[in-house]
Enzyme design. Sequence first.
Site, PDB file in Angstrom:
ATOM      1  N   LYS A  66      -8.573   9.544  -1.781  1.00  0.00           N
ATOM      2  CA  LYS A  66      -9.277   8.281  -2.054  1.00  0.00           C
ATOM      3  C   LYS A  66     -10.222   8.501  -3.237  1.00  0.00           C
ATOM      4  O   LYS A  66     -10.738   9.615  -3.420  1.00  0.00           O
ATOM      5  CB  LYS A  66     -10.057   7.899  -0.782  1.00  0.00           C
ATOM      6  CG  LYS A  66     -10.743   6.551  -0.816  1.00  0.00           C
ATOM      7  CD  LYS A  66     -11.379   6.239   0.540  1.00  0.00           C
ATOM      8  CE  LYS A  66     -12.193   4.967   0.542  1.00  0.00           C
ATOM      9  NZ  LYS A  66     -12.777   4.664   1.859  1.00  0.00           N
ATOM     10  N   SER A 141     -11.684  -0.045   3.556  1.00  0.00           N
ATOM     11  CA  SER A 141     -11.728   0.108   2.117  1.00  0.00           C
ATOM     12  C   SER A 141     -10.641   1.027   1.552  1.00  0.00           C
ATOM     13  O   SER A 141     -10.289   0.912   0.382  1.00  0.00           O
ATOM     14  CB  SER A 141     -13.100   0.651   1.708  1.00  0.00           C
ATOM     15  OG  SER A 141     -13.317   1.933   2.268  1.00  0.00           O
ATOM     16  N   SER A 165     -12.638   2.000   7.751  1.00  0.00           N
ATOM     17  CA  SER A 165     -11.905   2.053   6.479  1.00  0.00           C
ATOM     18  C   SER A 165     -10.644   2.909   6.459  1.00  0.00           C
ATOM     19  O   SER A 165      -9.872   2.812   5.505  1.00  0.00           O
ATOM     20  CB  SER A 165     -12.826   2.542   5.378  1.00  0.00           C
ATOM     21  OG  SER A 165     -13.516   1.456   4.856  1.00  0.00           O
TER      22      SER A 165
HETATM   23  N1  GLN Z   1     -15.254  -2.669   6.391  1.00  0.00           N
HETATM   24  C1  GLN Z   1     -16.425  -1.923   6.713  1.00  0.00           C
HETATM   25  C2  GLN Z   1     -17.522  -2.234   5.730  1.00  0.00           C
HETATM   26  O1  GLN Z   1     -17.263  -2.924   4.779  1.00  0.00           O
HETATM   27  C3  GLN Z   1     -16.137  -0.454   6.785  1.00  0.00           C
HETATM   28  C4  GLN Z   1     -16.115   0.222   5.476  1.00  0.00           C
HETATM   29  C5  GLN Z   1     -15.829   1.683   5.583  1.00  0.00           C
HETATM   30  O2  GLN Z   1     -15.472   2.192   6.650  1.00  0.00           O
HETATM   31  N2  GLN Z   1     -16.030   2.375   4.490  1.00  0.00           N
HETATM   32  O3  GLN Z   1     -18.614  -1.777   5.892  1.00  0.00           O
END
Ligand code: GLN
Length: 486
Positions: A66, A141, A165
């Site tokens: 990532k 994400s 994410s």
């Molecule tokens: N969707 C969640 C957020 O926007 C989790 C993001 C993540 O795990 N990096 O905070």
Amino acid sequence: MKIANKTVTATRLVKDALEKVKYFEDYNIFTYLDQDGALKRAAEIDERISRGEKVGRLAGVPFAAKSNFLVKGYPTTASAHILEEFDSPITATSVQKLLDEDAILIGLTNCDAFAHGSSTENSYFGVTLNSCDRERVAGGSSGGSAVAVALDVVEFTTGTDTGGSIRQPASFNGIYGFKPTYGCISRYGVVAMASSLDCIGFFTKTPEDMDLLMSIASGQDSKDLTTLPDFYDNSDSMTSVFANIATNGELLASEPRNDGRERSGLQKHLSRIGVIKDFDNEVVDTEIRNALKEKCELLKSKGYEIVELEMPALKYALAAYYIIQPAEVTSNLSRYDGVRYGFRSHETTDLSSLYSKTREEGFMPENKRRIMIGNFVLSSGFYDAYFLKAAKARTLIINEYEEAFKKCDFILTPVSPNPAFKIGEKVNNPVAMYLEDLMSVSLNLAGVPGLTIPAGTSKNGLSLGLQIVGPRRSDKTLINFSKELI
Ligand code: GLN
């Protein structure tokens, strides 16, 4: 194995992966590709094999990280403009461990900027398309990492999971995605989002691959003081029992049950699987609820008991997460000021405008929203009402999971309320986007592990996923248990 047996070369595997990158270019999976470096490393591995030298457990296996993982010499951006001109001076411990086993890194994958989001629509580099339906989001994400595995571009990818994410994009693309126990894998060299919630994990096509990656990447790291002493292989009696199954499987598998039915080795030690009553409502898509019911039937047919759990504190999870997480984001993002890292605005007249202009141009709207919320909930006058309350709710959630795991071995739940949504559907409605995380964030608040497993497809061809949640340090047993649900 094929590599060591010389039935395929590392160079061939890397070339195939690079061809697929080109083929799937319009999915917008990668933010950076290291073609020359990957081919060079592959040639070195082929050379070592031809000389008869010993190679690592991942020799020649192409993978991607990532874009919030630091890799020396790579432009790690975390998919944010403000880091665009930043060259990583170090390599993240987790990536280094994979490279030490001779895996071949081909590039960095797209994500929401600084991992803030659930769709990759917050990426400075644009949205990644879903592997089943190009009009839908990849999830986020870590959307690029999920699609790279789902479309078979690479064998596995790394991800980060602060509130879902890894698990949510894995479920949107029909693959395995694992968020380990907090502290299982070093966070050193990974761009921080919310430090008490961030976990490093992987996307794979099988539980076996996940197990191997976990055994390589986990363990204590002096550069990350929150890492736990290595527990992945011998964490608890369940795990060691499972190790026996691997060597002594036949014996255990054929031991008869009292009722005369065959009982697998795993079931001897795991018998009760919990489902959360509060999640069985109309907020959750019917097809996902049906997929959960089908998996419960499958478990029952294998002799497991399904236990209904009441977990009332989970209703506070989303609110607590969206206070604690931005509070920590605020602190972690304060280092990006145009002086120390990456991008600097040219339209500055003095130090103060250098900070503000750089941040104004460099952060995405969602990053700014979180900085504002974080500062608000930490400010004097509001700290007690928001941050302190959220911290107390977090304790309730931790206790609730502990109580739940007295009643069952693992919990099976949906990952998100719906399958992949349409691009543009939620991007202008932050609250709708945050609601995506309804069933994923409580695991990060409690520090417990969760594995997304594929659970079929919807009528319109979208991937459905479920997650298995376990007690802290049950990671290995949990991954092995997932084989029962295939
Ligand atoms: N969707 C969640 C957020 O926007 C989790 C993001 C993540 O795990 N990096 O905070």
